[in-house]
Every structure is written in structure tokens, then in C-alpha cells.
Design an enzyme around this catalytic site. Sequence first.
Site, PDB file in Angstrom:
ATOM      1  N   SER A 188       0.867  -1.170   0.000  1.00 42.18           N
ATOM      2  CA  SER A 188       0.000   0.000   0.000  1.00 42.18           C
ATOM      3  C   SER A 188       0.908   1.226   0.000  1.00 42.18           C
ATOM      4  CB  SER A 188      -0.917  -0.069   1.217  1.00 42.18           C
ATOM      5  OG  SER A 188      -1.905   0.912   1.142  1.00 42.18           O
ATOM      6  N   HIS A 213      -2.804  -1.055  -3.355  1.00 37.18           N
ATOM      7  CA  HIS A 213      -3.921  -0.132  -3.125  1.00 37.18           C
ATOM      8  C   HIS A 213      -3.614   1.164  -3.858  1.00 37.18           C
ATOM      9  CE1 HIS A 213      -4.424  -2.179   1.060  1.00 37.18           C
ATOM     10  NE2 HIS A 213      -4.921  -2.925   0.093  1.00 37.18           N
ATOM     11  N   ASP A 219      -4.327  -4.808   5.946  1.00 34.33           N
ATOM     12  CA  ASP A 219      -4.600  -5.749   4.859  1.00 34.33           C
ATOM     13  C   ASP A 219      -3.345  -6.595   4.622  1.00 34.33           C
ATOM     14  OD1 ASP A 219      -6.120  -6.905   2.873  1.00 34.33           O
ATOM     15  OD2 ASP A 219      -5.686  -5.355   1.376  1.00 34.33           O
TER      16      ASP A 219
END
Lengths: 196, 275
Positions: A18, A45, A138
Site C-alpha cells: 500500500s 492499493h 490488509d
Amino acid sequence: MAENVLITAKRVVAIGGSAGSLDVIIRLLPGLDKQLGYAVIIVIHRRSQQDSLLGNILGTKTDWVVKEAEEKEPVIPGYVYLVPSDYHLLVEKDHTLSLDDSEKVNYSRPSIDVTFESAAETYRENLTAVLLSGANADGAAGMQRTKELGGICIVQNPLSAEVSYMPEQAIRQVAVDHIVDAEQLGKFINDLLKNG
Amino acid sequence: MEKNLHIQDDELQLLLNDVMQKYGYDFLGYSEASMKRRIDRLVSIDRFPSFAEFRHHLLSNEAYLQRFVEEITVNVTEMFRDPSFYRVLRKQVLPVLATHPFVRIWHAGCSTGEEVYSMAILLEEANLLHKSLLYATDINPGVLQKLQSGIFPIAQMRQYSENYIESGGTGDFSKYYTAKYNLAKFNESLNSKMIVSTHNLVSDRSFNEFQLIFCRNVLIYFDKPLQDKVLGLFDESLETLGFLALGAKEHLTFSPIGKNYQPVNGREKIWRKMY
């Protein structure tokens, strides 16, 4: 090209990240040896507009074929598949890819957990999951599932991460196999797959 | 870390076969990886201790079937999703529809209907709604009730309004609904032209001929043979020179009907039936 004559990849390296992970990916990709016969799946992401841009950036860094994952396409060795924004990516038992626009997981779509868990189900001990810098938890559940099914878990050393939260969460929750500095990741993955 | 249940391949086949035999719902052609996730998720939300208990509950309580169908299918949708797609509809498809005395549109797998309302707004602004009918179908009766109510959470209206403007909308989006508490109720004039019915793409037949069919982000949940079958159903239900609109990541390239269709625009997933 008929799909049934293609040889699908027997091993997969799935990379999730991310905030702060793109630089790491750009640096590690050139180190991966295309001849080792595995495929790479990348989940980052990001905002939706950057899809083709990201493919172009990564494509210039490597001799691998870098492309956005398309639904029901086979996983081929020597290919890097980017998960499109706003979809989850899953791996089917027959080594094809599926897209899914269901609810966000960990406030994210694509979610790293969704791809890691499903890749682990299919590839089991032939999955290497790599989790990079990020500001979200995540990926930890996906690492857990990878571990349960015999795959290898590599986490970027939080000290070398721009945002350490994501790798820290994975290390806290899962008995990961390797914690590796950003600079060493490409070579490390390569050596691991060469000897494995 | 919390241990979740993960359904095994044989358990999945057993469950789906049972559902087929007992209730006539055929999920066997759905993509397996996604189906497994949906089932794991439902088992976890509804706190079943094992798959055996989940299966037993589903097969012995018909009332639970509706929840099962609603939860294992994906009901994520929004108004004017992919605004550039709606821009192409406005510019390249609506002018063609305008030449017909009567316009029939099918939204297949429409879920809670945000897309059907978006289309009704487009038709209204092109002064075509009065001569149009929008057939809205889905496998789930529950989501269709929401569609008919025309009521959506107000929290989403800001995003929808941005999408609307990006799609080429020039009016004031808020004129299409009345806000009350945390809900937005869309004007009756929009759903007066909607015909709502359950329809299962796997097992039900073609029921009319249309000039435009929408089926966005439904085929991604089907395996290749089922995708081809459903595309065949759309082909049967589409007039020559009619339009087929799919989701952003869906395509006709490898399907048997593909050779008879031409893309309307390079980027958006709208095809025209040429033969």
C-alpha cells in the site's frame, strides 16, 4: 491463442503493498529472473485512474510481460499481473484469474488478503507471498492462510519501510518465514525460487 | 489470530448440488474461487460452527434460502458507475435509440437498481423516458423490492452527484430525489417506466426483444461455459443493431457471439450487434 495449449505457471509470487510500496516494487522487479518459470501477481492499493500508468512504469523496469490481469485469463510463467483498481482478484483451481467487485475488505478493493488467500488455496506450497510497506492491516490474514497451506511468507523489514504499519501487523499476527530489507528483496526472492 | 472456516472443494460441490436438487437454483456454473469466499463469509457472519450445520440449516429451512441467494451473489452497485461509460451512452447510444418509436431496455442482474435509475435519468434528459420501458431483473427478490422503493442512503448522493456530472449531466442531480432523514427517495416518474421481475440468467429464457441490454459485473462471477451461455441468451434477446453493455472488465473477445458484434467506442464495454 487457444488457452488449452498454454502451460500455466506452477509457482506464483504474490506481492502486496500500500502506501510506500511502489518504489520498492520498482526496485525489486528488475532483480527477478524470468527464466525461473514462475508468475508474479501484484496487488497495490491505489486510485483508479492510475491503472495504465502503473503498468507502463513497471513494464520499463523488467523484461517480464507486465499487464493488467483480465478475468478468466491463464496464469503464465514470465508474466507480471497487476490487479486492476476497484476489483478483487482471485486465483481459480485451474490456474486462471477471476475478478470480483464484492464489498471492500479492510477498506480496500483490491484487497491483498483476498488475493493472497485465494492464491494460497490454489498454489499452496508453491506460493510465495510478499508483503510490503503500507498503512493498513490488509495482507496479514492472507499471510496467515499462505502459511497454513504451506506457502512461504516474506515481509519487508518495517525498519526499511516508508510506512511500517502493514509489515508490522503481519509480523505480529503471523509466524512469517523471512523479514527482508527493501534493498535485498529482489535478490532474496530470486535466490529462494532458484533453490526451491 | 481468529480461525475462520474454509469450505473445501468437495463440500462446495455437495452443497451446490443439494441447493440445485432441493430448490432448483443452479450455482454450479459460478466461478469457484469467488463462490467459496462468499460461502465462507456467510458462514462466518451467521456464526455457523461447521459446514455440516450450515448445510443442514439451509436444506431444512426454506426461509433461509433467500438470505443464502442474496448473500452469495454480489450486490454491489452504484449510480453512474464508470462515468465515462455513461458519457458514451449519452453521446453514441441514446441518439440511435431516439430514432425508435418505442425503446425497450433490459437491465439483467440489476441488483438494487442504481444503474436502472441512472439510465432512467439519462432517458429523461434526452426526452426519451416517456416512450421507454426499462426491464429490471435479478435472481434475488429482496434486492428488487429495494429497487421498487426507489429509496437509497443519502450518504451516497454526494458520490453519485459527482459521477452524474462526470457522466455529462448538466442538471442539478438533487432534483431527482427528495431527501428525508438519512434517505433519498427518487421521483416516481423515474420508476413508473420500470418493469421489475425476478429472472435467473442460468435457467430462465429470453422473454422479449430489446434495443439495449445491460449486464455489468455479473459475468465475472460465471465460469467460461456459463458466460457463453448467458451471452447467447442476450444475443437472442437483442434486435439486430441493438447494443450490449458489459462491465469495465468484461469482454466479448473470446465468446462465440463476439464475431457478430462491433465495439461502439474503443474504451467502453459497449458493443453493437451487426448481424
